[in-house]
Design a protein around this motif. Structure first.
Motif, PDB file in Angstrom:
ATOM      1  N   GLN A  26      72.594 -20.455  30.095  1.00  0.00           N
ATOM      2  CA  GLN A  26      71.764 -19.677  31.005  1.00  0.00           C
ATOM      3  C   GLN A  26      72.635 -18.893  31.978  1.00  0.00           C
ATOM      4  N   ALA A  27      73.637 -19.526  32.534  1.00  0.00           N
ATOM      5  CA  ALA A  27      74.542 -18.842  33.467  1.00  0.00           C
ATOM      6  C   ALA A  27      75.237 -17.670  32.776  1.00  0.00           C
ATOM      7  N   GLN A  28      75.655 -17.878  31.538  1.00  0.00           N
ATOM      8  CA  GLN A  28      76.326 -16.815  30.785  1.00  0.00           C
ATOM      9  C   GLN A  28      75.383 -15.639  30.544  1.00  0.00           C
ATOM     10  N   ILE A  29      74.162 -15.923  30.130  1.00  0.00           N
ATOM     11  CA  ILE A  29      73.188 -14.860  29.855  1.00  0.00           C
ATOM     12  C   ILE A  29      72.839 -14.114  31.133  1.00  0.00           C
ATOM     13  N   LEU A  30      72.673 -14.831  32.228  1.00  0.00           N
ATOM     14  CA  LEU A  30      72.354 -14.175  33.499  1.00  0.00           C
ATOM     15  C   LEU A  30      73.543 -13.361  34.021  1.00  0.00           C
ATOM     16  N   ARG A  31      74.747 -13.871  33.807  1.00  0.00           N
ATOM     17  CA  ARG A  31      75.951 -13.158  34.268  1.00  0.00           C
ATOM     18  C   ARG A  31      76.079 -11.807  33.558  1.00  0.00           C
ATOM     19  N   ASP A  44      58.254 -18.509   7.736  1.00  0.00           N
ATOM     20  CA  ASP A  44      56.846 -18.845   7.550  1.00  0.00           C
ATOM     21  C   ASP A  44      56.320 -19.814   8.613  1.00  0.00           C
ATOM     22  N   ALA A  45      57.068 -20.887   8.858  1.00  0.00           N
ATOM     23  CA  ALA A  45      56.607 -21.913   9.794  1.00  0.00           C
ATOM     24  C   ALA A  45      57.065 -21.650  11.227  1.00  0.00           C
ATOM     25  N   LEU A  46      58.000 -20.714  11.409  1.00  0.00           N
ATOM     26  CA  LEU A  46      58.528 -20.326  12.722  1.00  0.00           C
ATOM     27  C   LEU A  46      59.229 -21.463  13.463  1.00  0.00           C
ATOM     28  N   PHE A  47      59.853 -22.371  12.708  1.00  0.00           N
ATOM     29  CA  PHE A  47      60.661 -23.368  13.408  1.00  0.00           C
ATOM     30  C   PHE A  47      62.089 -22.865  13.541  1.00  0.00           C
ATOM     31  N   VAL A  48      62.740 -23.296  14.600  1.00  0.00           N
ATOM     32  CA  VAL A  48      64.088 -22.839  14.919  1.00  0.00           C
ATOM     33  C   VAL A  48      65.083 -23.482  13.967  1.00  0.00           C
ATOM     34  N   MET A  49      65.883 -22.653  13.321  1.00  0.00           N
ATOM     35  CA  MET A  49      66.987 -23.138  12.502  1.00  0.00           C
ATOM     36  C   MET A  49      68.212 -23.328  13.396  1.00  0.00           C
ATOM     37  N   ASP A  50      68.587 -22.251  14.077  1.00  0.00           N
ATOM     38  CA  ASP A  50      69.747 -22.279  14.963  1.00  0.00           C
ATOM     39  C   ASP A  50      69.380 -21.532  16.232  1.00  0.00           C
ATOM     40  N   GLY A  51      69.648 -22.145  17.377  1.00  0.00           N
ATOM     41  CA  GLY A  51      69.350 -21.478  18.643  1.00  0.00           C
ATOM     42  C   GLY A  51      68.455 -22.291  19.559  1.00  0.00           C
ATOM     43  N   HIS A  52      68.464 -23.599  19.403  1.00  0.00           N
ATOM     44  CA  HIS A  52      67.623 -24.433  20.265  1.00  0.00           C
ATOM     45  C   HIS A  52      67.994 -24.293  21.737  1.00  0.00           C
ATOM     46  N   HIS A  53      69.291 -24.193  22.019  1.00  0.00           N
ATOM     47  CA  HIS A  53      69.717 -24.042  23.412  1.00  0.00           C
ATOM     48  C   HIS A  53      69.304 -22.673  23.954  1.00  0.00           C
ATOM     49  N   ARG A  54      69.400 -21.630  23.117  1.00  0.00           N
ATOM     50  CA  ARG A  54      68.956 -20.300  23.538  1.00  0.00           C
ATOM     51  C   ARG A  54      67.451 -20.272  23.775  1.00  0.00           C
ATOM     52  N   LEU A  55      66.701 -20.977  22.934  1.00  0.00           N
ATOM     53  CA  LEU A  55      65.257 -21.057  23.141  1.00  0.00           C
ATOM     54  C   LEU A  55      64.956 -21.745  24.468  1.00  0.00           C
ATOM     55  N   ALA A  56      65.676 -22.803  24.783  1.00  0.00           N
ATOM     56  CA  ALA A  56      65.468 -23.499  26.063  1.00  0.00           C
ATOM     57  C   ALA A  56      65.774 -22.575  27.239  1.00  0.00           C
ATOM     58  N   VAL A  57      66.806 -21.746  27.114  1.00  0.00           N
ATOM     59  CA  VAL A  57      67.124 -20.774  28.164  1.00  0.00           C
ATOM     60  C   VAL A  57      65.975 -19.767  28.303  1.00  0.00           C
ATOM     61  N   GLU A  59      62.885 -20.160  27.655  1.00  0.00           N
ATOM     62  CA  GLU A  59      61.750 -20.827  28.295  1.00  0.00           C
ATOM     63  C   GLU A  59      62.001 -20.988  29.794  1.00  0.00           C
ATOM     64  N   ARG A  60      63.218 -21.385  30.164  1.00  0.00           N
ATOM     65  CA  ARG A  60      63.559 -21.526  31.591  1.00  0.00           C
ATOM     66  C   ARG A  60      63.426 -20.211  32.336  1.00  0.00           C
ATOM     67  N   LEU A  61      63.854 -19.123  31.693  1.00  0.00           N
ATOM     68  CA  LEU A  61      63.802 -17.804  32.323  1.00  0.00           C
ATOM     69  C   LEU A  61      62.428 -17.151  32.188  1.00  0.00           C
ATOM     70  N   ARG A  62      61.544 -17.820  31.468  1.00  0.00           N
ATOM     71  CA  ARG A  62      60.187 -17.305  31.219  1.00  0.00           C
ATOM     72  C   ARG A  62      60.214 -15.909  30.604  1.00  0.00           C
ATOM     73  N   LEU A  63      61.117 -15.752  29.643  1.00  0.00           N
ATOM     74  CA  LEU A  63      61.196 -14.464  28.949  1.00  0.00           C
ATOM     75  C   LEU A  63      59.980 -14.317  28.048  1.00  0.00           C
ATOM     76  N   PRO A  64      59.329 -13.182  28.075  1.00  0.00           N
ATOM     77  CA  PRO A  64      58.148 -12.993  27.233  1.00  0.00           C
ATOM     78  C   PRO A  64      58.497 -12.774  25.759  1.00  0.00           C
ATOM     79  N   LEU A  65      59.689 -12.257  25.496  1.00  0.00           N
ATOM     80  CA  LEU A  65      60.137 -11.989  24.130  1.00  0.00           C
ATOM     81  C   LEU A  65      61.607 -12.335  24.001  1.00  0.00           C
TER      82      LEU A  65
END
Length: 134
Positions: A26-31, A44-57, A59-65
């Motif tokens: 999160q700090a890196q993305i905000l920087r 098809d199922a929209l489950f995350v393969m790679d990027g769970h930490h990015r998804l958490a960021v 959600e924390r930043l409340r990004l709409p997309l």
């Protein structure tokens, strides 16, 4: 292979995350004020393969997309980071459907083709959502 934008709320995480890693990312993305690596998602199922930490960021930043790449297992191999544990796409799909999550760093997705990066300013995510609102 194209990057598209999806709401983080429609993505299904299948692994827990390391809170320290989420904070670092999160700090890196905000920087940089920019999203540079898309989240890879099963198409098809929209489950995350790679990027769970990015998804958490996101959600924390409340990004709409967020930028995502939609894939299927024809172009992706899966292994476990954990010795002696066998992981298959069916196991991951079952976990996604159950609502439970694997421990952090259980699944390892290996992409046959290199994945594209993106260079999307965070403000663009909000702007695009406003432009596409009904």
């Amino acid at each position: 292979m194209q990057v598209c934008l999806l709401s983080p709320t429609c993505l299904i995480p299948t692994e827990e995350v390391d809170p320290d890693r989420v904070a670092e990312l999160q700090a890196q993305i905000l920087r940089t004020d920019c999203w540079t690596v898309p989240i890879t998602v099963e198409k098809d199922a929209l489950f995350v393969m790679d990027g769970h930490h990015r998804l958490a960021v996101a959600e924390r930043l409340r990004l709409p997309l967020v930028p995502v790449i939609l894939l299927d297992y024809d172009a992706v191999r899966v292994e476990s980071w954990r010795p002696g544990l066998t992981i298959t796409p069916a196991c991951i799909l079952a976990m996604a459907r159950s609502g439970r999550k694997f421990p952090c760093k259980t699944t390892r997705h290996i992409f046959d083709q290199g994945l594209p990066n993106c260079n999307l300013p965070l403000e663009t995510c909000a702007t695009l959502l406003r432009q596409n609102a009904p």
